[in-house]
Write a protein that holds these residues in place. Structure first.
Motif, PDB file in Angstrom:
ATOM      1  N   SER A  31       0.831  -1.208   0.000  1.00 54.14           N
ATOM      2  CA  SER A  31       0.000   0.000   0.000  1.00 54.14           C
ATOM      3  C   SER A  31       0.867   1.259   0.000  1.00 54.14           C
ATOM      4  CB  SER A  31      -0.914  -0.004   1.216  1.00 54.14           C
ATOM      5  OG  SER A  31      -1.649   1.204   1.294  1.00 54.14           O
ATOM      6  N   GLU A  32       1.900   1.252   0.860  1.00 54.78           N
ATOM      7  CA  GLU A  32       2.793   2.404   0.921  1.00 54.78           C
ATOM      8  C   GLU A  32       3.512   2.629  -0.403  1.00 54.78           C
ATOM      9  OE1 GLU A  32       5.364   1.791   4.191  1.00 54.78           O
ATOM     10  OE2 GLU A  32       3.831   2.182   5.720  1.00 54.78           O
ATOM     11  N   LYS A  33       3.929   1.534  -1.045  1.00 55.87           N
ATOM     12  CA  LYS A  33       4.626   1.660  -2.330  1.00 55.87           C
ATOM     13  C   LYS A  33       3.702   2.235  -3.399  1.00 55.87           C
ATOM     14  CE  LYS A  33       7.435  -0.843  -5.666  1.00 55.87           C
ATOM     15  NZ  LYS A  33       6.822  -0.154  -6.790  1.00 55.87           N
ATOM     16  N   LEU A  34       2.453   1.750  -3.438  1.00 52.51           N
ATOM     17  CA  LEU A  34       1.503   2.275  -4.418  1.00 52.51           C
ATOM     18  C   LEU A  34       1.221   3.762  -4.163  1.00 52.51           C
ATOM     19  CD1 LEU A  34      -1.024  -0.697  -4.691  1.00 52.51           C
ATOM     20  CD2 LEU A  34       0.417   0.193  -6.527  1.00 52.51           C
ATOM     21  N   GLN A  35       1.086   4.126  -2.889  1.00 56.04           N
ATOM     22  CA  GLN A  35       0.841   5.531  -2.563  1.00 56.04           C
ATOM     23  C   GLN A  35       2.043   6.405  -2.927  1.00 56.04           C
ATOM     24  OE1 GLN A  35      -1.296   6.450   1.208  1.00 56.04           O
ATOM     25  NE2 GLN A  35      -1.277   4.219   1.518  1.00 56.04           N
ATOM     26  N   ASP A  36       3.254   5.894  -2.694  1.00 52.96           N
ATOM     27  CA  ASP A  36       4.456   6.641  -3.071  1.00 52.96           C
ATOM     28  C   ASP A  36       4.529   6.825  -4.589  1.00 52.96           C
ATOM     29  OD1 ASP A  36       5.245   6.919  -0.481  1.00 52.96           O
ATOM     30  OD2 ASP A  36       6.584   5.174  -0.485  1.00 52.96           O
ATOM     31  N   ASP A  37       4.166   5.760  -5.327  1.00 53.92           N
ATOM     32  CA  ASP A  37       4.167   5.859  -6.791  1.00 53.92           C
ATOM     33  C   ASP A  37       3.154   6.898  -7.273  1.00 53.92           C
ATOM     34  OD1 ASP A  37       6.098   3.926  -6.870  1.00 53.92           O
ATOM     35  OD2 ASP A  37       4.733   2.284  -7.354  1.00 53.92           O
ATOM     36  N   LEU A  38       1.959   6.904  -6.675  1.00 54.95           N
ATOM     37  CA  LEU A  38       0.943   7.884  -7.041  1.00 54.95           C
ATOM     38  C   LEU A  38       1.395   9.304  -6.701  1.00 54.95           C
ATOM     39  CD1 LEU A  38      -2.354   6.094  -5.934  1.00 54.95           C
ATOM     40  CD2 LEU A  38      -1.730   6.746  -8.255  1.00 54.95           C
ATOM     41  N   ARG A  39       2.050   9.443  -5.538  1.00 55.08           N
ATOM     42  CA  ARG A  39       2.532  10.755  -5.127  1.00 55.08           C
ATOM     43  C   ARG A  39       3.595  11.279  -6.093  1.00 55.08           C
ATOM     44  NH1 ARG A  39       4.105   9.308  -0.590  1.00 55.08           N
ATOM     45  NH2 ARG A  39       2.108   9.544   0.480  1.00 55.08           N
ATOM     46  N   LEU A  41       4.002  10.398  -9.271  1.00 55.20           N
ATOM     47  CA  LEU A  41       3.363  10.714 -10.552  1.00 55.20           C
ATOM     48  C   LEU A  41       2.591  12.033 -10.456  1.00 55.20           C
ATOM     49  CD1 LEU A  41       2.084   7.171 -11.618  1.00 55.20           C
ATOM     50  CD2 LEU A  41       3.811   8.541 -12.788  1.00 55.20           C
ATOM     51  N   GLY A  42       1.939  12.270  -9.308  1.00 56.46           N
ATOM     52  CA  GLY A  42       1.232  13.542  -9.110  1.00 56.46           C
ATOM     53  C   GLY A  42       2.195  14.719  -9.141  1.00 56.46           C
ATOM     54  N   MET A  43       3.376  14.557  -8.536  1.00 56.05           N
ATOM     55  CA  MET A  43       4.386  15.619  -8.559  1.00 56.05           C
ATOM     56  C   MET A  43       4.882  15.878  -9.979  1.00 56.05           C
ATOM     57  SD  MET A  43       6.564  14.717  -5.106  1.00 56.05           S
ATOM     58  CE  MET A  43       7.798  15.953  -5.486  1.00 56.05           C
ATOM     59  N   LYS A  44       5.055  14.796 -10.749  1.00 53.31           N
ATOM     60  CA  LYS A  44       5.474  14.953 -12.152  1.00 53.31           C
ATOM     61  C   LYS A  44       4.422  15.712 -12.958  1.00 53.31           C
ATOM     62  CE  LYS A  44       8.586  11.014 -12.766  1.00 53.31           C
ATOM     63  NZ  LYS A  44       8.823   9.756 -13.502  1.00 53.31           N
ATOM     64  N   ILE A  45       3.138  15.377 -12.738  1.00 53.37           N
ATOM     65  CA  ILE A  45       2.055  16.074 -13.439  1.00 53.37           C
ATOM     66  C   ILE A  45       2.078  17.565 -13.093  1.00 53.37           C
ATOM     67  CG2 ILE A  45      -0.465  16.341 -13.540  1.00 53.37           C
ATOM     68  CD1 ILE A  45      -0.656  13.298 -13.239  1.00 53.37           C
ATOM     69  N   LYS A  46       2.247  17.879 -11.795  1.00 51.25           N
ATOM     70  CA  LYS A  46       2.310  19.276 -11.368  1.00 51.25           C
ATOM     71  C   LYS A  46       3.509  19.997 -11.995  1.00 51.25           C
ATOM     72  CE  LYS A  46       1.042  22.719  -8.594  1.00 51.25           C
ATOM     73  NZ  LYS A  46       2.115  23.674  -8.835  1.00 51.25           N
ATOM     74  N   ALA A 401       2.331  11.139 -18.219  1.00 48.11           N
ATOM     75  CA  ALA A 401       2.288  11.052 -16.760  1.00 48.11           C
ATOM     76  C   ALA A 401       0.851  10.856 -16.275  1.00 48.11           C
ATOM     77  CB  ALA A 401       2.892  12.313 -16.152  1.00 48.11           C
ATOM     78  N   LYS A 402      -0.095  11.528 -16.901  1.00 49.17           N
ATOM     79  CA  LYS A 402      -1.502  11.354 -16.522  1.00 49.17           C
ATOM     80  C   LYS A 402      -1.987   9.942 -16.823  1.00 49.17           C
ATOM     81  CE  LYS A 402      -3.187  16.138 -16.868  1.00 49.17           C
ATOM     82  NZ  LYS A 402      -4.093  17.055 -17.584  1.00 49.17           N
ATOM     83  N   PHE A 403      -1.519   9.395 -17.948  1.00 49.25           N
ATOM     84  CA  PHE A 403      -1.898   8.022 -18.323  1.00 49.25           C
ATOM     85  C   PHE A 403      -1.381   7.043 -17.279  1.00 49.25           C
ATOM     86  CE2 PHE A 403      -0.831   4.032 -20.519  1.00 49.25           C
ATOM     87  CZ  PHE A 403      -2.091   3.664 -20.963  1.00 49.25           C
ATOM     88  N   ASN A 404      -0.097   7.173 -16.901  1.00 51.83           N
ATOM     89  CA  ASN A 404       0.487   6.288 -15.885  1.00 51.83           C
ATOM     90  C   ASN A 404      -0.194   6.465 -14.531  1.00 51.83           C
ATOM     91  OD1 ASN A 404       2.321   5.230 -17.715  1.00 51.83           O
ATOM     92  ND2 ASN A 404       3.931   6.697 -17.190  1.00 51.83           N
ATOM     93  N   PHE A 405      -0.570   7.704 -14.226  1.00 47.94           N
ATOM     94  CA  PHE A 405      -1.259   7.969 -12.960  1.00 47.94           C
ATOM     95  C   PHE A 405      -2.598   7.244 -12.915  1.00 47.94           C
ATOM     96  CE2 PHE A 405      -4.033  10.385 -10.182  1.00 47.94           C
ATOM     97  CZ  PHE A 405      -3.234  10.589  -9.060  1.00 47.94           C
TER      98      PHE A 405
END
Length: 433
Positions: A31-39, A41-46, A401-405
């Motif tokens: 769960s932590e790894k998935l959340q870190d990956d999402l975080r 990707l969100g930073m990359k989108i920003k 990045a949005k696609f991967n997110f």
């Protein structure tokens, strides 16, 4: 072998408990790894969104610079037209403009210029004319022949022949009245007209430069006295149309062009075909550039801003129509389109006005400046092309990045569903035990 049932039961529970802890630990780590990956990707989108915003801001600044340089170059038909073509144009001198004015024999400007023609320099020292700067047509110059025709048509012959005075005292000297309130035909311009066998009939326009601001204040005082809101709006609109320009000027511009805000479409882009503002396309001679009113305003921010305001110039009528959401104070196009104000269009065939502005001649030092400006324009356009490429690349990275997110988000949602199912099953087994 004898088996202790209690011991066996305890060992089984301990193994199940250890296995459950291990499974929970694995779920938490996943769960932590998935959340870190999402975080991440969100930073990359920003980051990509911020980069695109910055690049578009830089591109808008380059667009503004290109428009300003187009105005300086006078390239209204095509940005690639060679300068040699300008030398082939017939240059209208001030003498030719005077001849055009003199053809209107019964106009106030025609009579005034007949006086100057007959009396020469002495005419400017007469009490009648010492405060007169000249007719509107003589106070500015326009290089482009097509724009010259267009501006003259937009203003109309009466405005082109309007007499410009520095002060209100000069206005009063042009026309006096007797005790009965009737015009005294023996003094002022009427007296000059009678002395040369002419008659000055009908209305004529006189523009007082110093009164533009005072007129606004006067009408503002009148506005306070009106209780009716409709009358208030009418008088306020009329007063606002007479105001001088009060903003900034283009930096390091010897012509002191007005730093007007460029029109923008809802998407932030400058409308296609926009060439500039009419008030900045008028060339003012150095002798007139030095003139300022008592309040410190020059000809461009008083006379020409009063006549053109924020009138926009477009390449074609079709592009002008597409830019209607950005047009609030009128527009013209090089192919003859005219919008007088918001919602007021001039249709029909073009009207030929026989009084126009003179043209400027390109001297050697201006030619050098022209070449330098043209070089800067090419460099600016190259920078804009590079920015367009950078924006496209950032958009591609943003979409990726949005696609991967989205994929990672779906994996996280599935993982949460599986974890929830496991937790429910584990609780059920624990309850049974």
């Amino acid at each position: 072998m004898q088996v202790d049932l209690n011991e066996t039961s305890f060992n089984s529970r301990e193994e199940m408990q250890n296995g459950g802890f291990s499974e929970v630990k694995s779920i938490m780590e996943s769960s932590e790894k998935l959340q870190d990956d999402l975080r991440m990707l969100g930073m990359k989108i920003k980051q990509h969104e911020d980069s695109i915003k910055l690049l578009k801001t830089q591109k808008n600044k380059l667009d503004d610079n290109i428009l300003d340089m187009q105005v300086l170059l006078g390239k209204y038909h095509s940005s690639s037209s060679p300068i040699e073509n300008k030398d082939q144009f017939h240059l209208q001198s001030e003498h030719e403009i005077t001849e055009q004015i003199l053809r209107h024999e019964k106009s106030a400007a025609g009579i005034l210029y007949q006086l100057k023609t007959h009396h020469g320099p002495q005419a400017s020292h007469l009490s009648l004319t010492k405060d007169v700067m000249g007719a509107v047509a003589t106070l500015g110059k326009v290089d482009d022949e097509n724009l010259n025709r267009l501006f003259s048509e937009y203003l109309g012959v009466q405005t082109m022949l309007a007499i410009v005075c520095k002060t209100f005292e000069g206005v009063k000297a042009l026309e006096t009245f007797n005790k009965d309130g009737c015009i005294d035909k023996t003094s002022g311009l009427h007296g000059i007209a009678a002395s040369i066998g002419r008659s000055l009939d009908g209305r004529f326009i006189v523009i007082c430069l110093e009164s533009l601001r005072s007129r606004l204040l006067y009408l503002f005082l009148i506005k306070i006295l009106f209780i009716d809101d409709i009358l208030n709006r009418v008088f306020y609109s009329f007063a606002a149309s007479c105001r001088p320009y009060a903003g900034d000027f283009v930096a390091d511009d010897p012509q002191r062009r007005l730093d007007l805000l460029k029109p923008r479409l809802p998407n932030g882009e400058c409308p296609a075909g926009f060439l500039g503002f009419a008030v900045n396309m008028i060339h003012v001679d150095s002798s007139n550039l030095s003139f300022v009113t008592a309040s410190g305003e020059g000809l461009r921010e008083t006379l020409f801003y009063n006549m053109f305001s924020c009138l926009q110039v477009y390449r074609t009528r079709a592009e002008m129509v597409l830019a209607l959401p950005c047009i609030s104070e009128g527009a013209v196009s090089l192919d003859g389109g005219i919008i007088r104000s918001n919602g007021v269009f001039s249709l029909g065939t073009r009207e030929e006005v026989d009084v126009r502005f003179p043209k400027t001649s390109i001297m050697s030092e201006e030619l050098q400046s022209y070449n330098e400006t043209e070089k800067r324009m090419k460099e600016t356009r190259w920078q804009k092309e590079k920015l367009d490429e950078d924006i496209k690349r950032e958009l591609a990275l943003l979409n990726h990045a949005k696609f991967n997110f989205e994929i990672k988000k779906q994996d996280f949602v599935k993982f949460l569903a599986q974890s929830s199912s496991y937790a429910t099953q584990h609780q059920f087994q624990a309850a049974r035990r």
